[in-house]
Design a protein around this motif. Structure first.
Motif, PDB file in Angstrom:
ATOM      1  N   ALA A 144       0.764  -1.061  -0.159  1.00  0.00           N
ATOM      2  CA  ALA A 144       0.212  -0.009   0.072  1.00  0.00           C
ATOM      3  C   ALA A 144       0.927   1.247   0.040  1.00  0.00           C
ATOM      4  N   ILE A 145       0.618   2.312  -0.533  1.00  0.00           N
ATOM      5  CA  ILE A 145       1.033   3.406  -0.556  1.00  0.00           C
ATOM      6  C   ILE A 145       0.352   4.541   0.012  1.00  0.00           C
ATOM      7  N   LEU A 146       1.038   5.285   1.113  1.00  0.00           N
ATOM      8  CA  LEU A 146       0.150   6.388   1.924  1.00  0.00           C
ATOM      9  C   LEU A 146       1.132   7.591   1.750  1.00  0.00           C
ATOM     10  N   GLY A 147       0.613   8.626   1.263  1.00  0.00           N
ATOM     11  CA  GLY A 147       1.139   9.806   0.887  1.00  0.00           C
ATOM     12  C   GLY A 147       0.807  10.878   2.378  1.00  0.00           C
ATOM     13  N   ILE A 148       2.091  11.429   2.457  1.00  0.00           N
ATOM     14  CA  ILE A 148       2.073  12.550   3.662  1.00  0.00           C
ATOM     15  C   ILE A 148       2.370  13.701   2.811  1.00  0.00           C
ATOM     16  N   VAL A 149       1.493  14.757   3.260  1.00  0.00           N
ATOM     17  CA  VAL A 149       1.468  16.091   2.462  1.00  0.00           C
ATOM     18  C   VAL A 149       2.501  17.110   3.503  1.00  0.00           C
ATOM     19  N   PHE A 150       3.681  17.382   2.690  1.00  0.00           N
ATOM     20  CA  PHE A 150       4.574  18.214   3.418  1.00  0.00           C
ATOM     21  C   PHE A 150       4.649  19.541   3.322  1.00  0.00           C
ATOM     22  N   SER A 151       4.116  20.304   4.411  1.00  0.00           N
ATOM     23  CA  SER A 151       3.938  21.875   4.095  1.00  0.00           C
ATOM     24  C   SER A 151       3.317  22.309   2.769  1.00  0.00           C
ATOM     25  N   ASP A 152       1.983  21.930   2.954  1.00  0.00           N
ATOM     26  CA  ASP A 152       1.327  22.211   1.634  1.00  0.00           C
ATOM     27  C   ASP A 152      -0.149  22.252   1.964  1.00  0.00           C
ATOM     28  N   THR A 153      -0.998  22.749   1.125  1.00  0.00           N
ATOM     29  CA  THR A 153      -2.513  22.822   1.454  1.00  0.00           C
ATOM     30  C   THR A 153      -3.103  21.510   1.002  1.00  0.00           C
ATOM     31  N   SER A 154      -4.230  21.056   1.650  1.00  0.00           N
ATOM     32  CA  SER A 154      -4.536  19.720   1.097  1.00  0.00           C
ATOM     33  C   SER A 154      -5.590  20.029  -0.261  1.00  0.00           C
ATOM     34  N   SER A 155      -5.884  20.994  -0.885  1.00  0.00           N
ATOM     35  CA  SER A 155      -6.430  21.120  -2.071  1.00  0.00           C
ATOM     36  C   SER A 155      -5.357  21.085  -2.923  1.00  0.00           C
ATOM     37  N   ARG A 156      -4.333  21.888  -2.980  1.00  0.00           N
ATOM     38  CA  ARG A 156      -2.979  21.612  -3.774  1.00  0.00           C
ATOM     39  C   ARG A 156      -2.514  20.370  -3.864  1.00  0.00           C
ATOM     40  N   ALA A 157      -2.333  19.815  -2.877  1.00  0.00           N
ATOM     41  CA  ALA A 157      -1.811  18.232  -2.547  1.00  0.00           C
ATOM     42  C   ALA A 157      -2.822  17.277  -3.454  1.00  0.00           C
ATOM     43  N   SER A 158      -3.961  17.399  -3.307  1.00  0.00           N
ATOM     44  CA  SER A 158      -4.751  16.508  -3.916  1.00  0.00           C
ATOM     45  C   SER A 158      -4.692  16.662  -5.302  1.00  0.00           C
ATOM     46  N   ASN A 159      -4.835  17.919  -5.799  1.00  0.00           N
ATOM     47  CA  ASN A 159      -4.862  18.180  -7.049  1.00  0.00           C
ATOM     48  C   ASN A 159      -3.414  17.757  -7.748  1.00  0.00           C
ATOM     49  N   PHE A 160      -2.649  17.849  -7.172  1.00  0.00           N
ATOM     50  CA  PHE A 160      -1.066  17.338  -7.740  1.00  0.00           C
ATOM     51  C   PHE A 160      -1.306  15.812  -7.711  1.00  0.00           C
ATOM     52  N   VAL A 188      -0.951  13.626 -11.400  1.00  0.00           N
ATOM     53  CA  VAL A 188       0.027  12.875 -11.751  1.00  0.00           C
ATOM     54  C   VAL A 188      -0.544  11.398 -11.992  1.00  0.00           C
ATOM     55  N   GLY A 189      -1.871  11.058 -11.421  1.00  0.00           N
ATOM     56  CA  GLY A 189      -2.596   9.942 -11.533  1.00  0.00           C
ATOM     57  C   GLY A 189      -2.511   9.017 -10.590  1.00  0.00           C
ATOM     58  N   ALA A 190      -2.387   9.613  -9.387  1.00  0.00           N
ATOM     59  CA  ALA A 190      -1.958   8.471  -8.177  1.00  0.00           C
ATOM     60  C   ALA A 190      -3.370   8.488  -7.405  1.00  0.00           C
ATOM     61  N   THR A 191      -3.865   7.369  -7.060  1.00  0.00           N
ATOM     62  CA  THR A 191      -5.149   7.130  -6.339  1.00  0.00           C
ATOM     63  C   THR A 191      -4.931   6.561  -4.879  1.00  0.00           C
ATOM     64  N   TRP A 192      -3.791   6.723  -4.190  1.00  0.00           N
ATOM     65  CA  TRP A 192      -3.566   6.241  -2.890  1.00  0.00           C
ATOM     66  C   TRP A 192      -3.821   7.326  -1.975  1.00  0.00           C
ATOM     67  N   ASN A 193      -4.284   6.843  -0.700  1.00  0.00           N
ATOM     68  CA  ASN A 193      -4.671   7.842   0.324  1.00  0.00           C
ATOM     69  C   ASN A 193      -3.350   8.809   0.574  1.00  0.00           C
ATOM     70  N   ALA A 194      -3.854   9.877   1.240  1.00  0.00           N
ATOM     71  CA  ALA A 194      -2.737  10.863   1.784  1.00  0.00           C
ATOM     72  C   ALA A 194      -3.301  11.690   2.700  1.00  0.00           C
ATOM     73  N   ILE A 195      -2.497  11.818   3.695  1.00  0.00           N
ATOM     74  CA  ILE A 195      -2.917  12.725   4.940  1.00  0.00           C
ATOM     75  C   ILE A 195      -1.979  13.909   5.003  1.00  0.00           C
ATOM     76  N   ASN A 196      -2.682  15.142   5.185  1.00  0.00           N
ATOM     77  CA  ASN A 196      -2.113  16.418   5.525  1.00  0.00           C
ATOM     78  C   ASN A 196      -1.287  16.424   6.794  1.00  0.00           C
ATOM     79  N   ASP A 197      -0.197  16.737   6.864  1.00  0.00           N
ATOM     80  CA  ASP A 197       0.617  16.959   7.947  1.00  0.00           C
ATOM     81  C   ASP A 197       0.800  18.327   8.308  1.00  0.00           C
ATOM     82  N   GLN A 198      -0.245  19.195   8.363  1.00  0.00           N
ATOM     83  CA  GLN A 198      -0.241  20.531   8.496  1.00  0.00           C
ATOM     84  C   GLN A 198       0.911  20.960   9.550  1.00  0.00           C
ATOM     85  N   SER A 199       0.832  20.497  10.660  1.00  0.00           N
ATOM     86  CA  SER A 199       1.642  21.075  11.937  1.00  0.00           C
ATOM     87  C   SER A 199       3.296  20.268  11.358  1.00  0.00           C
ATOM     88  N   GLY A 200       3.499  19.684  10.473  1.00  0.00           N
ATOM     89  CA  GLY A 200       4.731  18.994  10.515  1.00  0.00           C
ATOM     90  C   GLY A 200       5.003  18.094  11.595  1.00  0.00           C
TER      91      GLY A 200
END
Lengths: 668, 343, 195
Positions: C119-135, C139-151
């Motif tokens: 399984a692939i799990l993405g962690i968003v590093f210093s970015d907004t959720s909307s920009r990250a999900s658009n990214f 690129v065609g990725a379907t895996w889950n990602a969690i936004n790590d807002q506070s780092g």
């Protein structure tokens, strides 16, 4: 064919040929004369008369061609294409010569040939063997740098492939502030200048001349580079303060350390050199310090130009590192040989030339040397040790906390020493006499300490620094007043010469100590969250956020905030984002007064351009202005001491010190 | 001729000087030593922000070229700053905070190396070398029969002089001087904040129970800021005082609710959770936590869980009565039956 | 400054015979050896940028991560992935190398779709959720990602800068850390070692 490349290369080869011929005639002369006891070289200077100027002319020719290439944006030269662009402003175009590795070595060579030429001019009528050896050593060092410029670090290489319409431009950090045009040149005038004391000293050892007047000559040639290096280091600190955006001026970065280490040993050598000149003591010791200083400058060049250290100031990876290491090995071998086998022949064996008394000028010089050397040693270990450790695939970081802890005790003792030592004389002094001399300065120190406590200071180190720095300044001023009396009220006699200049330099150092201590311990740091139009206070200073603008340029994106600091400004801290770089480069806004600097940065880019809110990083530090001023005062002190006082004064001083001695013996 | 005149003049002034000197020097010494000692002994209270900055300066920014976290604006440095500040507010010790970073980034995150024999060597090498230099130079200087750093043997210069008594007393003087010097260096080390034995600890004059009472009183009269400071003072003495942790956490989270600052809510929650980690039977803490989940974080499921634990601990009736509406709200929003103890 | 005429100096040392003491030579040779040793090590030193410490997390239990997925809003927890290899990928939309490495990750996920053990799990590093999900969409990725807002997740994993990627074993142990963009070969090699 490109004219700039042809002329540039031609200049290098012209110098190379000229210096080879000059070396040839020097060696021939030495071999011829050594067998006979006649060390008169009257003929020699005639034989190198043509070649010495030619070396300088050749190097100057290639520097001029490089500058011409930069100014005319000649992108046929790879160096120009990489470090210049059509848009680059004039100042940074000129500074392009030293903004990358190959050019910086060319500048080094240029400054070296200026020094070597000046040395030749100064001694062209001398027939001393010391000068012959020194010229030879100078020329060998010139040849080494000529080789670097001709082969591994050649800036005159044709662009590979198609010639670009526009160049890449210098590193963005290097086109931010005019200081970038000044501070490297000053540093080079400092570091390169230590070549001359090195060669005179080695020349002295090879010629076995024990006369201490050579020490005087050596110290004279040390003062100019030392002054330039002092100012260069401070200007470098100023540059980091103005550009790097964290509000500090010194980070104990390996590249900063590389310039600091020779400064420390040179300062030690200049002090012990005075004792050698005046009392024939510490001879071998002074010689060793001078040789170590030069070795450290080459080591510093290696550290900054071989890619072994991580630093914002370092040049990119290159292949000249190994040549510099070979050079260091050669220097170390020659120096150690000279100190071990030659120095005993010129050192004094007479009892009269021993250190007299523990409370005396000579003992103070020894303590000064111990302290400077201890600091230099800590800096050396901290800089080199992580590189050595990496070899055993371990990584450790050595940063400010390490250097602060190790060097601070020595720096504080040095501060106390600078407040006491100038009143000492070579003959041992009784404690009452010392007490009398130091009464008013110490009174000033005590007053300052009590006032500080009353005004609520609670940092013991602060109080020690301020009190003893005050005492040191009073001592220096009293010495200057003495000079004034001695020279019968002549201003020139007060400030010129070693006695005047050194006290000015001391005052500069003490101002530096006070201002650095204040900035470090009394500074305030914080963040403010501001909405557009909002006005908030931090540390009793009001910050008003007026507007935010973002400019999308083809090569970068600049976000600029307009901030009022109290009612001054607007100041505009900015963040510049370059494509392919994760981190933006922050440009601070600085409101500077002699009392206080307010330093603001944009900490975070607003998420989404609509929100119009920013996080403002704020650093408020007192007396920053005086750090730079201190640097200029030190420089002025150095330069003033180069200008000799009138001979009349000198004679009078000698008699004065004699009467002083007899007086003292009476008291005893 | 002018020379001699000025000399006699100097002598006159110097005799006046000597009298003044005898009188003033003790005062000068007293003033200097007194003020430095006073400043040193004066208790200094570091604000959490100051403590955080001093910790930030000891840690390397992992994404930068040799800069400290304090000096960096890189994204990760900003996050680490926030974490350090929160840990400071949670009253964790310096070494706890730094060690937790080293546990994920490795020991080389420390800017002053420690934690391995390699790191220790970086301190030992300069110390030993400096010691050698000092021995070498002071040996040659103090023992005046040595020519300075040229290796001439003693007997070459000694001549026929024999050791006199005055030389012995001089040696004693040197020993005295070096002891004083060592003392001064030690004092300097202490002043610089090194962890040498004898380091001063700032303690408060009140007992913990007294402080807690003060804090509770402050909170009851609405002096939230004062109460938080007092709780912190309790926690500097004993970082595992659950009452202080719970109450401080609650006040901070309340503050967060008022100012709509989620960070404060999260911080308050973290403090209460920390209190619970020392003992799960803290009814007050479970109650507070439940209310935070319900009102601030809008997670009634988690809130109801906390309230259930709270009720199971047989809390005093006045506590239940004070929070009755919130507890009922949590259960009804989940459609669960309201526990009997509330009716 | 005075130019000196040294020919007449009485101390002209040419004729002096000095015995060099053994101590002096010993000291000089010790210094020489130390310096040569240092220079020898420097001569073989690699460039500063190539060195990085191995993560202290290797071989240890992976710190737990939980939060709402930015791709579909569901609640995701690292513990729920037990039994599968997890590729934990720290990324951001502003990070060019993250864009470069995405084909490798997508191909890797595609290759393991049948065995369903990765399984692939993405962690968003210093970015907004909307920009990250658009990214991720772009690129065609379907895996889950969690936004790590506070780092805080990045700090728990000792991450400096995206992209950084961790390989976590089915039992929840950190097996490998990749600094910089991953390659398909690198991922295959790392997972092959533990299968």
């Amino acid at each position: 064919m490109d004219v700039n490349i042809v002329l540039g290369q031609a200049g290098i080869y012209l110098s190379l040929i000229a210096s080879l011929i000059a070396i040839g005639s020097l060696v021939k002369e030495i071999i011829n004369k050594r067998s006979s006891k006649d060390w008169a070289f009257s003929q020699l200077n005639k034989s190198i008369k043509i070649w010495m100027p030619l070396i300088l002319i050749g190097v100057a020719l290639s520097v001029v061609s490089m500058e011409h290439a930069l100014l005319s944006h000649d992108f046929r030269i790879a160096y120009v294409a990489q470090n210049n662009a059509i848009q680059t402003p004039l100042l940074y175009t000129i500074a392009g010569l030293w903004s990358a590795l190959a050019g910086s070595i060319l500048l080094w060579l240029f400054i070296l040939s200026i020094y070597v030429f000046l040395f030749y001019i100064k001694f062209r009528r001398s027939n001393s063997p010391v000068i012959i050896y020194a010229q030879l050593i100078n020329l060998i060092i010139v040849i080494f740098f000529l080789f670097l410029v001709a082969a591994p670090a050649n800036p005159f290489i044709h662009t590979v492939g198609a010639i670009p319409a526009d160049g890449a431009g210098p590193n963005p950090l290097l086109q931010d502030n005019p200081l970038v045009a000044i501070h490297p040149v000053l540093l080079y005038f400092g570091l390169v200048g230590f070549t001359i004391p090195f060669s005179i000293t080695l020349g002295r050892l090879f010629a076995k001349q024990s006369d201490v007047s050579w020490q005087k000559t050596t110290r004279f040639w040390m003062i100019l580079p030392w002054s330039c290096l002092s100012l260069g280091i401070i200007m470098g600190a100023w540059w980091s303060y103005e550009v790097l955006g964290w509000g500090g001026f010194w980070a104990w970065d390996p590249v900063e350390n590389a310039a600091l280490m020779p400064w420390l040993t040179a300062t030690a050598a200049m002090h012990s050199g005075v004792a050698t000149e005046e009392r024939r003591i510490l001879k071998t010791w002074t010689i060793s310090l001078i040789l170590v200083t030069f070795t450290l400058t080459i080591l510093g060049t290696y550290l900054t130009r071989s890619g072994v250290v991580e630093s914002v100031h370092a040049f990119s990876d290159s292949n000249i590192g190994i040549y510099l290491l070979v050079a260091i090995v050669a220097i170390v071998l020659v120096s150690l040989f000279a100190i071990t086998f030659l120095a005993p022949m010129i050192s004094e064996k007479d009892k009269a030339y021993l250190i007299q008394g523990e409370v005396s000028k000579s003992a103070a010089f020894v303590l000064n040397n111990v302290l400077f050397l201890a600091i230099a040693l800590c800096v050396f270990v901290g800089t080199v040790y992580p590189i050595i450790i990496e070899h055993f695939s371990k990584t450790i970081s050595i940063g400010p906390p390490y250097y602060d802890t190790l060097t601070a005790p020595f720096a504080l003792v040095l501060l106390i020493l600078i407040a006491v030592a100038p009143v000492l004389s070579y003959s041992p002094i009784k404690l009452n006499a010392l007490g009398n001399k130091l009464l008013y300065p110490a009174l000033a120190a005590a007053t300052v300490s009590v006032l500080l406590v009353l005004s609520g200071f609670s940092n013991a180190v602060d109080i020690i620094t301020y009190s003893f720095a005050t005492m040191g300044i009073v001592v220096a001023v009293i010495q200057l007043i003495k000079n004034f009396k001695r020279s019968k009220g002549s201003i020139i006699g007060t400030f010129l010469g070693r006695k005047g200049g050194s006290m000015i330099a001391h005052i500069g150092i003490l101002i530096l100590a006070i201002s650095i201590m204040s900035a470090v311990t009394l500074g305030q740091r914080g963040d403010l969250n501001l909405y557009k139009g909002q006005s908030l206070k931090f540390d009793n200073i009001r910050f008003t956020f007026l507007s935010l603008s973002t400019k999308n340029n083809p090569q970068d994106t600049v976000t600029n905030a307009k901030i009022l600091i109290n009612h001054n400004g607007p100041y505009d801290p900015a963040i510049t984002i370059f494509p392919n770089q994760t981190q933006g480069i922050g440009t601070p806004g600085i409101y500077s007064t002699p009392f206080e600097d307010v330093y603001i940065t944009l900490s975070e880019l607003p998420s989404g351009s609509s929100s119009q809110s920013i996080v403002l990083g704020i650093v408020v530090q007192p007396f920053i202005f005086w750090i730079w001023t201190g640097g200029f005062i030190i420089f002025a002190g150095g330069i003033l001491s180069l200008i000799p006082t009138l001979t009349k004064n000198r004679v009078r001083k000698k008699t004065a010190s004699k009467t002083e001695l007899t007086e003292l013996s009476k008291i005893n | 001729m002018t020379k001699i005149e000025s000399d006699t003049e100097q002598e006159n002034t110097s005799s006046n000087h000597a009298k003044l000197s005898r009188f003033l020097w003790p005062i000068i010494f007293l003033a200097l030593i007194g003020s430095v000692t006073y400043a040193y002994l004066k208790p200094t209270v570091m604000t959490p922000a100051q403590r955080a900055i001093s910790l930030e300066s000891q840690v390397k920014c992992p994404a930068c070229e040799g800069q400290s976290v304090e000096n960096s604006t890189a994204a990760i440095a900003v996050s680490i700053k926030a974490k350090i500040y929160q840990d400071v507010l949670k009253n964790e010790s310096d070494s706890q905070i730094l060690n937790s970073l080293a546990a994920t980034y490795g020991q080389d995150i420390y800017l002053s190396p420690h934690g391995s024999s390699y790191a220790d060597l970086s301190w030992i090498i300069p110390t030993v070398l400096i010691f050698l230099i000092v021995m070498f130079l002071s040996g040659t200087l103090l023992n005046r029969k040595y020519n300075f750093i040229s290796f001439v043997k003693k007997k070459d210069l000694q001549g026929s002089e024999s050791k006199s008594k005055s030389q012995h007393s001089k040696k004693l003087l040197y020993i005295g001087f070096s002891l004083v010097a060592i003392g001064i260096l030690y004092f300097l080390g202490l002043a610089l904040g090194l962890n040498l034995p004898g380091k001063r600890n700032t303690g408060s004059q009140f007992s913990q129970t007294q402080l807690l009472e003060i804090a509770n009183f402050q909170a009851s009269v609405g002096d939230t800021a004062g109460a938080i400071t007092t709780y912190k003072e309790v926690l500097t003495e004993n970082s595992s005082n659950t009452e202080a942790l719970t109450e401080e956490g609650w006040l901070i989270s309340q503050n967060g609710t008022k100012t709509h600052n989620k960070n404060y809510v999260a911080l308050g929650q973290a403090l209460i959770e920390k209190a619970l980690s020392y003992g799960n039977d803290n009814a007050q803490a479970h109650l507070y936590l439940g209310t935070i989940y319900l009102l601030d974080l809008h997670q009634p499921t988690l809130a109801a869980d906390q309230y259930k634990i709270f009720l199971s601990l047989n809390p005093p009736q006045n506590l239940i009565a004070a929070s009755k509406p919130e507890i009922i709200q949590a259960f009804t929003s989940l459609g669960e039956p309201i526990p009997s103890s509330l009716r | 400054m005075v130019t000196t005429d040294n020919d007449t100096t009485e101390n002209n040392g040419q004729d002096r015979q000095i015995r060099i003491s053994k101590q002096r030579i010993l000291l000089a040779s010790t210094i020489l050896l130390v310096i040569l040793g240092i220079i020898g090590v420097l001569a073989y030193s690699p460039a500063a940028t190539t060195i990085s410490t191995p993560s202290p997390l290797l071989g240890k239990v992976a710190p737990n991560i939980a939060g709402n997925s930015i791709t579909n809003g569901s609640y995701v927890s690292l513990q729920n992935y037990r039994g599968k290899f997890v590729i934990l990928n720290f990324f951001a939309s502003w990070c060019t190398p993250c864009f470069d490495e995405s084909p490798a990750l997508i191909t890797f996920a595609y290759n393991h779709r049948k065995t369903n053990n990765v399984a692939i799990l993405g962690i968003v590093f210093s970015d907004t959720s909307s920009r990250a999900s658009n990214f991720l969409k772009s690129v065609g990725a379907t895996w889950n990602a969690i936004n790590d807002q506070s780092g805080s997740i990045a700090i728990k994993y000792g991450v400096s800068e995206p992209p950084e990627t961790f390989l976590i074993s089915p039992s929840g142990i950190v097996l490998a850390k990749f600094i910089g963009p991953v390659t398909l070969a690198g991922l295959n090699e790392a997972i092959g070692r533990y299968q």
